[in-house]
Design a protein around this motif. Structure first.
Motif, short mmCIF file in Angstrom:
data_model
loop_
_atom_site.label_atom_id
_atom_site.label_comp_id
_atom_site.label_asym_id
_atom_site.label_seq_id
_atom_site.Cartn_x
_atom_site.Cartn_y
_atom_site.Cartn_z
N PRO A 1 -9.00 6.52 -8.97
CA PRO A 1 -9.86 5.48 -8.42
C PRO A 1 -11.13 6.00 -7.74
CG PRO A 1 -7.58 5.03 -7.89
CD PRO A 1 -7.62 6.39 -8.51
N VAL B 1 -1.75 -0.94 -3.94
CA VAL B 1 -2.91 -0.07 -3.82
C VAL B 1 -2.44 1.32 -3.37
CG1 VAL B 1 -5.06 0.35 -2.56
CG2 VAL B 1 -4.43 -1.98 -3.19
N VAL B 2 -2.85 2.34 -4.11
CA VAL B 2 -2.57 3.72 -3.70
C VAL B 2 -3.76 4.21 -2.88
CG1 VAL B 2 -2.01 6.05 -4.48
CG2 VAL B 2 -1.25 4.08 -5.82
N HIS B 3 -3.49 4.63 -1.65
CA HIS B 3 -4.54 4.99 -0.71
C HIS B 3 -4.38 6.46 -0.34
CE1 HIS B 3 -7.32 3.89 2.70
NE2 HIS B 3 -6.73 4.92 3.26
N ARG C 1 -10.23 -4.04 -3.31
CA ARG C 1 -8.78 -3.84 -3.33
C ARG C 1 -8.10 -4.17 -2.01
NH1 ARG C 1 -7.20 1.07 -6.94
NH2 ARG C 1 -8.77 0.87 -8.54
N TYR C 2 -8.87 -4.20 -0.94
CA TYR C 2 -8.27 -4.33 0.39
C TYR C 2 -8.51 -5.71 0.98
CZ TYR C 2 -7.93 0.75 0.12
OH TYR C 2 -7.64 2.03 -0.27
N PHE D 1 0.85 -1.19 0.00
CA PHE D 1 0.00 0.00 0.00
C PHE D 1 0.88 1.24 0.00
CE2 PHE D 1 -2.15 -3.45 2.08
CZ PHE D 1 -3.43 -3.42 1.52
N PHE E 1 -8.69 12.15 -7.89
CA PHE E 1 -7.82 10.98 -7.89
C PHE E 1 -8.55 9.86 -8.61
CE2 PHE E 1 -6.41 7.16 -5.32
CZ PHE E 1 -5.16 7.06 -5.93
N PRO F 1 -11.57 5.95 1.24
CA PRO F 1 -12.00 6.24 -0.13
C PRO F 1 -13.52 6.34 -0.28
CG PRO F 1 -10.81 4.13 -0.01
CD PRO F 1 -10.63 4.81 1.31
N TYR G 1 0.41 5.03 1.13
CA TYR G 1 -0.49 5.97 1.80
C TYR G 1 -0.04 7.38 1.47
CZ TYR G 1 -3.38 7.87 5.63
OH TYR G 1 -4.32 8.54 6.38
#
Lengths: 431, 208
Positions: B200, A161-163, B21-22, A120, B198, B31, A122
């Motif tokens: 997504p 994953v870009v959070h 995704r998680y 990830f 952004f 999100p 963040y």
């Protein structure tokens, strides 16, 4: 004095397209990620240990050692800390915007080294544009089979994953970041037991590394441990990104080896002060760091140890320069206000203390200060950070509270006359 | 109680994609809160209830998290959110004068929205543009090296031009000065509302 470019090399040589996968691969990109798959955990951890790479997020912890502490349970996670929020710091933003594939390649290397299949990043919420650039790079890497299933045709899977964060400085603290990523309030966790390498994201072993740290990895593989060490200072290897801001002629991010002096950084690299101004003081490593003054610190070598011995830290590399027109009470109040605003509220000394420090500095600056206020400031500060010691003797869960004490201990130590002048003249003597 | 706002099918699909995704569902909370803001312009109780339902947690748990972070706006904000950095580096280079100019031109103090609901002004902590101080963001797109007169022009331009998409490079060309580093690469994506643009989250503008 010339920069020693490593992580900022490509963006300097190819300004128009350093962010694209085409340019990245045309300049050798992703070859080290491929190699890392052949090397495996043991050799990679050993290489990074030998390189001497210190974490670039502020704590300067040896990166290879951090990796070696990762508990054996799996799954394990990799979290890249791109929550760059230490006032004065804007280096990771440049790395994200200008060379995002360098970070993606570093992520692959770090993931392989730590047997991670889910990483990830963040990114602080205010970094919309850097996050978009990174997201595009991640998508390009997926498109070429460098992320996802069987990366580079191996049998290794890696999801990235870009959070996006949402405006909380404290989420730069690694355990707060993990809470935030789990969908909770960004409140730091107690260490022990919550050392991320043992009990991190979802309670699993987790490596948290900063953007600049990870961006160095492809170069360490390319140069080898010795080649990387040779670039820097014997104790502090490689290069370091300094974010210089404030009253200098040429503010900017400068990639330099450790071991130059503050005089060289401020007067040569950053162009010195504006016409007719003189240097009053500077913050050597972000808003959390105790300040330096010309009489004592200008010719000090810039290394982690030398800065530590002089009672401060290099932290995130943010150098904030103040000239003789600066009211230090106002500057200190501005920094303390930041910490008061960003305190998560878990620990009483920080929650209550930072607000009191802000109020007392505010009344001194406005001309309503009292003779006893310096003692009151120091007393409140001592309740947050015992003995005003540096590094702090931690009485709070995280270092945010003690960070708010740094500007207070600095101005009471170096500029007591200026504080007293505010009190005696019932206002700011510089206006 | 008013009927809850129904999310569009597209947004619901995006929400499901984000959740997938998680490793754990609840990680999609942040999100999803942005998605809720994009749906209604700000974070409403109904929006938070929808998020809670999608994640299988309670609305109180959602509120507890939403209230921790400054970028989740639980009150209506203007179409253009002007965030003025007043932290140390910007402060040293005149951010207080810039904020005052923007407040004056917008006709509202920091923290408030003009009567047309077009512009909200806020004073914020460090936005990572210290080398280009003083800096502001409009809908989280950064402009660096802004002097007070340029700040006034920015407000007037937003009122007159009412851009659909806020693009950082356009703002920088029109109102900016010195940047902390060479931006070099122009970007044509930008923000379509007072929340970060952004991919997504489905908010990046000027997509064909």
């Amino acid at each position: 004095m010339n920069e020693t470019r490593l992580v900022t090399r490509r963006m300097a040589d190819h300004p128009a397209d350093s962010h694209t996968i085409e340019r990245y691969e045309a300049t050798g990109g992703y070859s080290q990620a491929r190699r890392s798959l052949q090397m495996g955990r043991e050799r990679l951890v050993e290489l990074v240990k030998e390189s001497g790479l210190l974490g670039r997020g502020g704590a300067a912890f040896p990166a290879g050692m951090k990796w070696s502490f990762l508990a054996p349970a799996r799954p394990a996670y990799l979290v890249v800390n791109a929550d760059e929020s230490e006032p004065g710091t804007y280096k990771d933003r440049q790395l994200l915007e200008r060379d995002p594939h360098q970070l993606v390649e570093g992520i692959i290397i770090a993931a392989v080294a730590n047997e991670v299949h889910h990483a990830f990043v963040y990114v602080r919420g205010e970094y919309a544009r850097p996050a978009r650039r990174l997201q595009r790079a991640v998508e390009e890497a997926y498109g070429r089979g460098y992320l996802g299933k069987d990366i580079f045709g191996s049998d290794y899977d890696l999801e990235v994953v870009v959070h996006l964060g949402a405006g909380a400085y404290i989420c730069g603290e690694e355990t707060a970041l993990l809470n935030s990523l789990e969908g909770h309030r960004g409140e730091p966790r107690l260490k022990p037991p919550y050392f991320p390498a043992a009990t991190g994201l979802y309670g699993k072993p987790t490596i948290v590394n900063n953007v600049e740290t990870i961006s160095n990895l492809p170069h360490i593989l390319e140069l080898g441990a010795d080649g990387f060490r040779k670039l820097g200072h014997p104790e502090d290897t490689g290069t370091f990104l300094f974010s210089v801001s404030g009253h200098v002629r040429k503010p900017g991010n400068y990639e330099l080896p450790h071991g130059i002096t503050w005089r060289e950084l401020i007067f040569e690299v950053a162009g010195g002060l504006r016409e007719g101004r003189t240097l009053k003081c500077w913050i050597p490593g972000g808003a959390s760091a105790p300040w330096f003054v010309p009489a004592d610190h200008l010719d000090l070598e810039i290394t982690k140890d030398a800065t530590g011995r002089a009672g401060s830290m290099l932290g995130s590399g943010a150098v904030v320069v103040m000239d003789d027109t600066t009211c230090v009470v106002r500057a200190a109040q501005r920094i303390v206000r930041f910490f008061a605003h960003e305190s998560c509220g878990q620990c009483t000394p920080c929650r209550e203390g930072t607000s009191w420090l802000e109020m007392i500095l505010g009344r001194i600056e406005e001309g309503a200060g009292r003779e006893v206020d310096v003692d009151v400031l120091l007393d409140v500060a001592d309740n947050i950070s015992v003995g005003l010691a540096w590094p702090p003797r931690m009485t709070t869960i995280c270092p945010l509270g003690p960070s708010a004490v740094s500007p207070v201990s600095s101005i009471t130590r170096y500029f007591k006359d200026e504080i007293m002048a505010h009190i005696h003249q019932a206002g700011c003597p510089l206006r | 109680m008013t009927a809850p706002h129904r999310w569009s099918e597209e947004t619901l699909a995006r929400a499901r994609d984000l959740i997938a995704r998680y490793p754990e569902r609840r990680s999609a909370l942040m999100p999803l809160l942005y998605l809720a803001m994009a749906e209604e312009g700000h974070l409403t109780e109904a929006g938070m209830e929808t998020v809670a339902e999608l994640l299988g947690i309670t609305p109180a748990q959602v509120l507890s998290v939403a209230s921790f972070y400054t970028m989740y706006k639980r009150e209506p904000v203007g179409r253009y959110l002007i965030s003025c950095c007043t932290s140390i580096s910007c402060h040293l280079l005149g951010s207080d004068e810039l904020l005052a100019a923007i407040e004056d031109e917008a006709g509202v103090p920091a923290g408030e929205t003009d009567p047309d609901r077009l512009i909200t002004v806020e004073s914020v902590e460090c936005i990572g543009a210290c080398g280009g101080a003083p800096a502001v963001q409009v809908n989280y797109e950064t402009v660096e090296g802004v002097d007070p007169e340029a700040g006034r022009e920015l407000v007037r331009w937003l009122r007159k031009a009412r851009p659909e998409v806020i693009v950082a490079d356009e703002l920088q060309t029109l109102f900016g000065g010195r940047t902390g580093f060479d931006w070099a690469i122009p970007d044509d994506e930008g923000a379509v509302g007072p929340y970060p643009a952004f991919g997504p989250l489905g908010t990046a503008g000027r997509e064909s």
